[in-house]
Scaffold this motif. Sequence first.
Motif, PDB file in Angstrom:
ATOM      1  N   ALA A 111      38.551  27.699 -21.611  1.00 37.19           N
ATOM      2  CA  ALA A 111      39.715  28.017 -22.545  1.00 37.19           C
ATOM      3  C   ALA A 111      39.059  27.899 -23.956  1.00 37.19           C
ATOM      4  CB  ALA A 111      40.561  26.637 -22.620  1.00 37.19           C
ATOM      5  N   LYS A 112      39.327  28.827 -24.843  1.00 37.20           N
ATOM      6  CA  LYS A 112      38.777  29.083 -26.026  1.00 37.20           C
ATOM      7  C   LYS A 112      39.757  28.826 -27.076  1.00 37.20           C
ATOM      8  CE  LYS A 112      36.424  32.780 -24.282  1.00 37.20           C
ATOM      9  NZ  LYS A 112      36.834  34.166 -23.880  1.00 37.20           N
ATOM     10  N   ASP A 113      40.982  28.755 -27.010  1.00 36.97           N
ATOM     11  CA  ASP A 113      42.056  28.507 -28.138  1.00 36.97           C
ATOM     12  C   ASP A 113      41.981  27.213 -28.592  1.00 36.97           C
ATOM     13  OD1 ASP A 113      44.726  28.030 -29.223  1.00 36.97           O
ATOM     14  OD2 ASP A 113      45.093  29.882 -28.692  1.00 36.97           O
ATOM     15  N   MET A 114      41.713  26.984 -29.867  1.00 34.30           N
ATOM     16  CA  MET A 114      41.468  25.808 -30.424  1.00 34.30           C
ATOM     17  C   MET A 114      42.730  24.801 -30.271  1.00 34.30           C
ATOM     18  SD  MET A 114      38.696  26.060 -31.164  1.00 34.30           S
ATOM     19  CE  MET A 114      37.994  24.981 -32.392  1.00 34.30           C
ATOM     20  N   VAL A 115      43.977  25.291 -29.873  1.00 30.81           N
ATOM     21  CA  VAL A 115      45.060  24.421 -29.992  1.00 30.81           C
ATOM     22  C   VAL A 115      45.162  23.960 -28.332  1.00 30.81           C
ATOM     23  CG1 VAL A 115      47.638  24.340 -30.159  1.00 30.81           C
ATOM     24  CG2 VAL A 115      46.254  25.705 -31.682  1.00 30.81           C
ATOM     25  N   GLY A 116      44.449  24.768 -27.597  1.00 33.66           N
ATOM     26  CA  GLY A 116      44.472  24.498 -25.977  1.00 33.66           C
ATOM     27  C   GLY A 116      45.741  25.226 -25.347  1.00 33.66           C
ATOM     28  N   VAL A 117      45.978  25.130 -24.268  1.00 35.94           N
ATOM     29  CA  VAL A 117      46.897  25.859 -23.622  1.00 35.94           C
ATOM     30  C   VAL A 117      48.486  25.314 -23.834  1.00 35.94           C
ATOM     31  CG1 VAL A 117      48.091  26.695 -21.435  1.00 35.94           C
ATOM     32  CG2 VAL A 117      45.674  26.678 -21.808  1.00 35.94           C
ATOM     33  N   HIS A 118      49.175  25.850 -24.869  1.00 34.74           N
ATOM     34  CA  HIS A 118      50.354  25.518 -25.347  1.00 34.74           C
ATOM     35  C   HIS A 118      51.655  25.938 -24.547  1.00 34.74           C
ATOM     36  CE1 HIS A 118      50.705  28.633 -28.039  1.00 34.74           C
ATOM     37  NE2 HIS A 118      49.235  28.468 -28.309  1.00 34.74           N
ATOM     38  N   ALA A 119      52.832  25.700 -24.722  1.00 39.16           N
ATOM     39  CA  ALA A 119      53.979  26.305 -24.129  1.00 39.16           C
ATOM     40  C   ALA A 119      54.050  27.861 -24.008  1.00 39.16           C
ATOM     41  CB  ALA A 119      55.054  25.727 -24.545  1.00 39.16           C
ATOM     42  N   ARG A 120      53.823  28.232 -25.213  1.00 36.48           N
ATOM     43  CA  ARG A 120      53.717  29.637 -25.201  1.00 36.48           C
ATOM     44  C   ARG A 120      52.801  30.522 -24.568  1.00 36.48           C
ATOM     45  NH1 ARG A 120      51.059  33.187 -28.643  1.00 36.48           N
ATOM     46  NH2 ARG A 120      50.975  31.498 -30.145  1.00 36.48           N
ATOM     47  N   ILE A 121      51.562  29.954 -24.592  1.00 35.61           N
ATOM     48  CA  ILE A 121      50.479  30.808 -23.753  1.00 35.61           C
ATOM     49  C   ILE A 121      50.793  30.344 -22.036  1.00 35.61           C
ATOM     50  CG2 ILE A 121      47.864  30.397 -23.299  1.00 35.61           C
ATOM     51  CD1 ILE A 121      47.460  30.197 -26.123  1.00 35.61           C
ATOM     52  N   ALA A 122      51.143  29.248 -22.015  1.00 40.04           N
ATOM     53  CA  ALA A 122      51.327  28.711 -20.412  1.00 40.04           C
ATOM     54  C   ALA A 122      52.439  29.591 -19.834  1.00 40.04           C
ATOM     55  CB  ALA A 122      51.895  27.224 -20.161  1.00 40.04           C
ATOM     56  N   GLY A 123      53.626  29.858 -20.713  1.00 41.52           N
ATOM     57  CA  GLY A 123      54.781  30.746 -20.455  1.00 41.52           C
ATOM     58  C   GLY A 123      54.124  32.205 -20.276  1.00 41.52           C
ATOM     59  N   ASN A 124      53.411  32.615 -20.866  1.00 48.18           N
ATOM     60  CA  ASN A 124      52.687  33.989 -20.681  1.00 48.18           C
ATOM     61  C   ASN A 124      51.910  34.118 -19.426  1.00 48.18           C
ATOM     62  OD1 ASN A 124      54.115  34.916 -22.961  1.00 48.18           O
ATOM     63  ND2 ASN A 124      52.290  34.651 -24.452  1.00 48.18           N
ATOM     64  N   LEU A 125      51.282  33.059 -19.166  1.00 42.08           N
ATOM     65  CA  LEU A 125      50.255  32.854 -17.840  1.00 42.08           C
ATOM     66  C   LEU A 125      51.099  33.014 -16.828  1.00 42.08           C
ATOM     67  CD1 LEU A 125      47.753  32.619 -16.437  1.00 42.08           C
ATOM     68  CD2 LEU A 125      47.774  30.118 -16.791  1.00 42.08           C
ATOM     69  N   VAL A 126      52.117  32.150 -16.782  1.00 44.37           N
ATOM     70  CA  VAL A 126      53.179  32.130 -15.710  1.00 44.37           C
ATOM     71  C   VAL A 126      53.903  33.624 -15.525  1.00 44.37           C
ATOM     72  CG1 VAL A 126      55.347  31.185 -15.042  1.00 44.37           C
ATOM     73  CG2 VAL A 126      53.764  29.712 -16.047  1.00 44.37           C
ATOM     74  N   ARG A 127      54.362  34.225 -16.518  1.00 46.83           N
ATOM     75  CA  ARG A 127      54.591  35.528 -16.303  1.00 46.83           C
ATOM     76  C   ARG A 127      53.728  36.406 -15.698  1.00 46.83           C
ATOM     77  NH1 ARG A 127      57.551  34.236 -20.689  1.00 46.83           N
ATOM     78  NH2 ARG A 127      56.620  34.803 -22.271  1.00 46.83           N
ATOM     79  N   GLU A 128      52.652  36.577 -15.951  1.00 50.00           N
ATOM     80  CA  GLU A 128      51.735  37.077 -15.340  1.00 50.00           C
ATOM     81  C   GLU A 128      51.065  36.805 -13.952  1.00 50.00           C
ATOM     82  OE1 GLU A 128      49.679  39.995 -16.634  1.00 50.00           O
ATOM     83  OE2 GLU A 128      51.422  39.634 -18.125  1.00 50.00           O
ATOM     84  N   PHE A 131      43.849  38.731 -18.755  1.00 51.54           N
ATOM     85  CA  PHE A 131      44.716  38.113 -19.519  1.00 51.54           C
ATOM     86  C   PHE A 131      43.968  36.589 -20.061  1.00 51.54           C
ATOM     87  CE2 PHE A 131      47.539  34.537 -20.037  1.00 51.54           C
ATOM     88  CZ  PHE A 131      48.768  34.682 -20.782  1.00 51.54           C
ATOM     89  N   CYS A 132      43.443  35.843 -19.033  1.00 50.95           N
ATOM     90  CA  CYS A 132      42.970  34.510 -19.614  1.00 50.95           C
ATOM     91  C   CYS A 132      41.837  34.777 -20.374  1.00 50.95           C
ATOM     92  CB  CYS A 132      42.191  33.998 -18.244  1.00 50.95           C
ATOM     93  SG  CYS A 132      43.426  33.224 -17.287  1.00 50.95           S
ATOM     94  N   GLU A 133      40.851  35.876 -20.272  1.00 53.97           N
ATOM     95  CA  GLU A 133      39.744  35.802 -21.437  1.00 53.97           C
ATOM     96  C   GLU A 133      40.223  36.437 -22.866  1.00 53.97           C
ATOM     97  OE1 GLU A 133      37.340  38.773 -19.218  1.00 53.97           O
ATOM     98  OE2 GLU A 133      36.272  37.056 -17.944  1.00 53.97           O
ATOM     99  N   LYS A 134      41.514  37.098 -22.752  1.00 48.68           N
ATOM    100  CA  LYS A 134      41.899  37.636 -23.783  1.00 48.68           C
ATOM    101  C   LYS A 134      42.719  36.417 -24.687  1.00 48.68           C
ATOM    102  CE  LYS A 134      44.378  41.531 -25.736  1.00 48.68           C
ATOM    103  NZ  LYS A 134      44.984  42.904 -25.386  1.00 48.68           N
ATOM    104  N   TYR A 135      43.690  35.747 -24.048  1.00 46.86           N
ATOM    105  CA  TYR A 135      44.580  34.823 -24.701  1.00 46.86           C
ATOM    106  C   TYR A 135      44.282  33.641 -24.511  1.00 46.86           C
ATOM    107  CZ  TYR A 135      47.500  39.206 -24.818  1.00 46.86           C
ATOM    108  OH  TYR A 135      47.778  40.516 -25.186  1.00 46.86           O
ATOM    109  N   MET A 136      43.461  33.067 -23.742  1.00 47.26           N
ATOM    110  CA  MET A 136      43.215  31.674 -23.455  1.00 47.26           C
ATOM    111  C   MET A 136      41.889  31.077 -23.966  1.00 47.26           C
ATOM    112  SD  MET A 136      45.053  31.219 -19.815  1.00 47.26           S
ATOM    113  CE  MET A 136      45.523  29.524 -19.740  1.00 47.26           C
TER     114      MET A 136
END
Length: 85
Positions: free
Chosen positions: A8-25, A80-85
Amino acid sequence: MTRFTFTAKDMVGVHARIAGNLVREALKCSGDVLIRKGERQGNAKLIFHVMTLNIQAGDCVEITVSGDREQEEAAMLREFCEKYM
């Protein structure tokens, strides 16, 4: 069963928006999608499972995809993970 790991590279971590997008994928996948961080794992198609992993920047995460189209679906999720997480 196809597995891949990413950090995971996002400095905030996996927050609700990113988690929701992962679930959609993950919901686009025909088979099962599991997400694991350390000893804990959950269904990547359920936002509460993803959120309870508390993924922070620098954490190593493993995703396992199984099913008829696991290779293509794992590649889609990896991108998806490499691009957004």
